[in-house]
Scaffold this motif. Sequence first.
Motif, short mmCIF file in Angstrom:
data_model
loop_
_atom_site.label_atom_id
_atom_site.label_comp_id
_atom_site.label_asym_id
_atom_site.label_seq_id
_atom_site.Cartn_x
_atom_site.Cartn_y
_atom_site.Cartn_z
N PHE A 3 -12.47 -5.00 3.36
CA PHE A 3 -13.61 -4.36 2.71
C PHE A 3 -14.91 -4.98 3.19
CE2 PHE A 3 -11.00 -1.98 -0.16
CZ PHE A 3 -9.88 -2.77 -0.35
N GLN A 17 -6.35 5.04 6.94
CA GLN A 17 -6.31 5.88 5.73
C GLN A 17 -7.05 7.21 5.94
OE1 GLN A 17 -6.89 2.58 5.78
NE2 GLN A 17 -6.56 1.61 3.81
N ALA A 52 -5.95 8.60 -3.57
CA ALA A 52 -6.47 7.29 -3.99
C ALA A 52 -6.66 7.21 -5.50
CB ALA A 52 -7.81 7.02 -3.30
N CYS A 93 -12.32 6.30 5.27
CA CYS A 93 -11.08 5.90 4.60
C CYS A 93 -10.51 7.08 3.82
CB CYS A 93 -11.36 4.70 3.68
SG CYS A 93 -9.86 3.85 3.19
N ASN A 94 -9.81 6.78 2.73
CA ASN A 94 -9.33 7.88 1.88
C ASN A 94 -9.74 7.59 0.45
OD1 ASN A 94 -6.81 8.67 -0.12
ND2 ASN A 94 -7.49 10.32 1.21
N MET A 111 0.79 -1.23 0.00
CA MET A 111 0.00 0.00 0.00
C MET A 111 0.82 1.28 0.00
SD MET A 111 -3.14 -1.47 2.37
CE MET A 111 -4.05 0.04 2.51
N ARG A 136 -4.13 -7.41 -5.42
CA ARG A 136 -5.18 -7.14 -4.45
C ARG A 136 -6.51 -7.45 -5.15
NH1 ARG A 136 -5.02 -1.56 -1.46
NH2 ARG A 136 -6.26 -2.73 0.07
N ASN A 159 -16.49 -1.39 -0.40
CA ASN A 159 -15.62 -0.29 0.00
C ASN A 159 -14.93 -0.67 1.30
OD1 ASN A 159 -14.63 2.42 -0.65
ND2 ASN A 159 -15.72 3.07 1.18
N LYS A 160 -14.06 0.22 1.78
CA LYS A 160 -13.27 -0.06 2.97
C LYS A 160 -14.15 -0.55 4.13
CE LYS A 160 -9.84 -0.02 3.17
NZ LYS A 160 -9.00 -1.21 2.91
N ARG A 187 -2.34 3.13 -3.04
CA ARG A 187 -3.55 2.45 -2.67
C ARG A 187 -4.72 3.29 -3.13
NH1 ARG A 187 -5.08 6.33 -0.37
NH2 ARG A 187 -7.07 5.28 -0.14
N GLY A 188 -5.90 2.69 -3.07
CA GLY A 188 -7.05 3.39 -3.63
C GLY A 188 -7.36 2.77 -4.98
N ALA A 189 -8.61 2.37 -5.18
CA ALA A 189 -8.96 1.59 -6.36
C ALA A 189 -8.46 2.19 -7.68
CB ALA A 189 -10.48 1.38 -6.38
N PRO A 190 -8.78 3.46 -7.99
CA PRO A 190 -8.30 3.98 -9.29
C PRO A 190 -6.78 4.02 -9.38
CG PRO A 190 -10.09 5.31 -8.45
CD PRO A 190 -9.68 4.41 -7.34
N ALA A 195 -15.35 3.79 -3.48
CA ALA A 195 -15.73 2.39 -3.76
C ALA A 195 -14.54 1.68 -4.37
CB ALA A 195 -16.93 2.33 -4.70
N ASP A 196 -14.52 0.37 -4.19
CA ASP A 196 -13.50 -0.46 -4.81
C ASP A 196 -14.08 -1.36 -5.89
OD1 ASP A 196 -12.53 0.24 -1.92
OD2 ASP A 196 -10.75 -0.27 -3.11
N THR A 205 -12.18 10.76 -5.59
CA THR A 205 -13.56 10.43 -5.94
C THR A 205 -14.49 11.00 -4.87
OG1 THR A 205 -13.38 8.27 -4.84
CG2 THR A 205 -12.92 8.33 -7.21
C1 LIG Z 1 -11.11 6.15 -4.63
S1 LIG Z 1 -11.20 4.50 -4.20
C2 LIG Z 1 -10.52 4.52 -2.61
C3 LIG Z 1 -10.94 3.29 -1.87
O1 LIG Z 1 -9.82 2.41 -1.77
C4 LIG Z 1 -9.53 2.27 -0.40
O2 LIG Z 1 -9.01 1.02 -0.06
P1 LIG Z 1 -7.41 0.87 0.17
O3 LIG Z 1 -6.96 2.07 0.93
O4 LIG Z 1 -7.32 -0.43 0.94
O5 LIG Z 1 -6.81 0.77 -1.21
C5 LIG Z 1 -10.86 2.50 0.27
O6 LIG Z 1 -11.72 1.39 0.13
C6 LIG Z 1 -11.34 3.68 -0.49
O7 LIG Z 1 -12.70 3.98 -0.40
#
Ligand SMILES: CSC[C@H]1O[C@H](OP(=O)(O)O)[C@H](O)[C@@H]1O
Length: 363
Positions: free
Chosen positions: A328, A201, A168, A162-163, A50, A90, A251-252, A53-56, A240-241, A174
């Motif tokens: 998640f 996060q 992200a 979260c973030n 991480m 992931r 999501n987280k 991190r962050g889906a996009p 969202a993921d 987002t």
């Molecule tokens: C803009 S999507 C960010 C989304 O991803 C985060 O997960 P992670 O920090 O484990 O990658 C979290 O679910 C966020 O809402």
Amino acid sequence: MKINGIPTRTIRAIDNGAAVEIIDQTLLPYRFEKRVLSDWRDCVEAISVMRVRGAPLIGVTGAWAVALAVRENPENEPLLKAAETIQNVRPTAVNLQWAVQKMLATLLPREPSLRLEAALKCAAEITQADVETCRAIGEAGAGLISELYSKLRRPVNVLTHCNAGWLATVDYGTALAPIYAAFERGTPLHVWVGETRPRNQGLLTAWELEQQGVPHTIIVDNAGGQLMQHGDVDVVIVGADRITRRGDVANKIGTYLKALAAADNDVPFYVAAPFSTIDWNLNDGKREIPIENRSSDEVLSIRGVDRSGADITVQLASAREAAANPAFDVTHNRFIKGIITERGVFAPTELCLAYQDVIESMQ
Ligand SMILES: CSC[C@H]1O[C@H](OP(=O)(O)O)[C@H](O)[C@@H]1O
């Protein structure tokens, strides 16, 4: 977004695509340091632990990882092997799989000798599309906050989890994009920031908002419901993921609990996400979305800095303790008032209509 007045993105290609420079998010909010990834395996490690991190953002990083794999060896077998490793780092954020498959769809029809140029072009396009998509999400969602202000005639209290800010994504974010856009328009607002155990996060969100001068308050995750009970939250906006075609949202961890509290207190609950987060192949999110289970060590210990600013890791409970760490959860579409996308705000069950052209192009 700007850091000390300097336009900054979370990832950028350098040396004509021979490497990518990222912000190492495992060091934030304590230190802002960049890191150069010059091997696709470095990208895999960065996604896994991480640093990004962050889906996009993990999707965009996956695209550049494929480009680095092509640079190493453009032949089918090594490329497909690398792509398989990259897209499975992931499991929950569909963006990673989406980006890797988009790269392969561009590369595999080409002769190996022509793949590097195509890979760099496709990764750059995926990167720029994320920037434009997130900016559009901001514009689409800002109106929601401004409309609330026009009714309330006092600063709008937004709760997020979260973030899902520019950290992200490549830029803009987002869930935070509508907040930034409304704030820049002059809409008075305040953000409740859930810290988001175990990786916290939410502290990245607080750091982001601090950098941009957005009023905010950090809260422990379990305080969100109490704030909603007492009328201190006007709207919830999260990221969202993975979103299914009927609008169920992964999501987280902790998002589902906030959605339940929002429903119980008539607080509108919105999810902000780009098209690359929608998985048209899935319907029932609780049954079909794979949930990442991370190390129990993330629950049993916590990283931070001491008062001198030195990195420390504190063991919260014995390492011998059993700890579960699902990263998640899934919120059913019935708890979601709207999904804020680059095409506008839609009821969860309207996504298929909103993206009819995308669905048809996939058939
Ligand atoms: C803009 S999507 C960010 C989304 O991803 C985060 O997960 P992670 O920090 O484990 O990658 C979290 O679910 C966020 O809402």
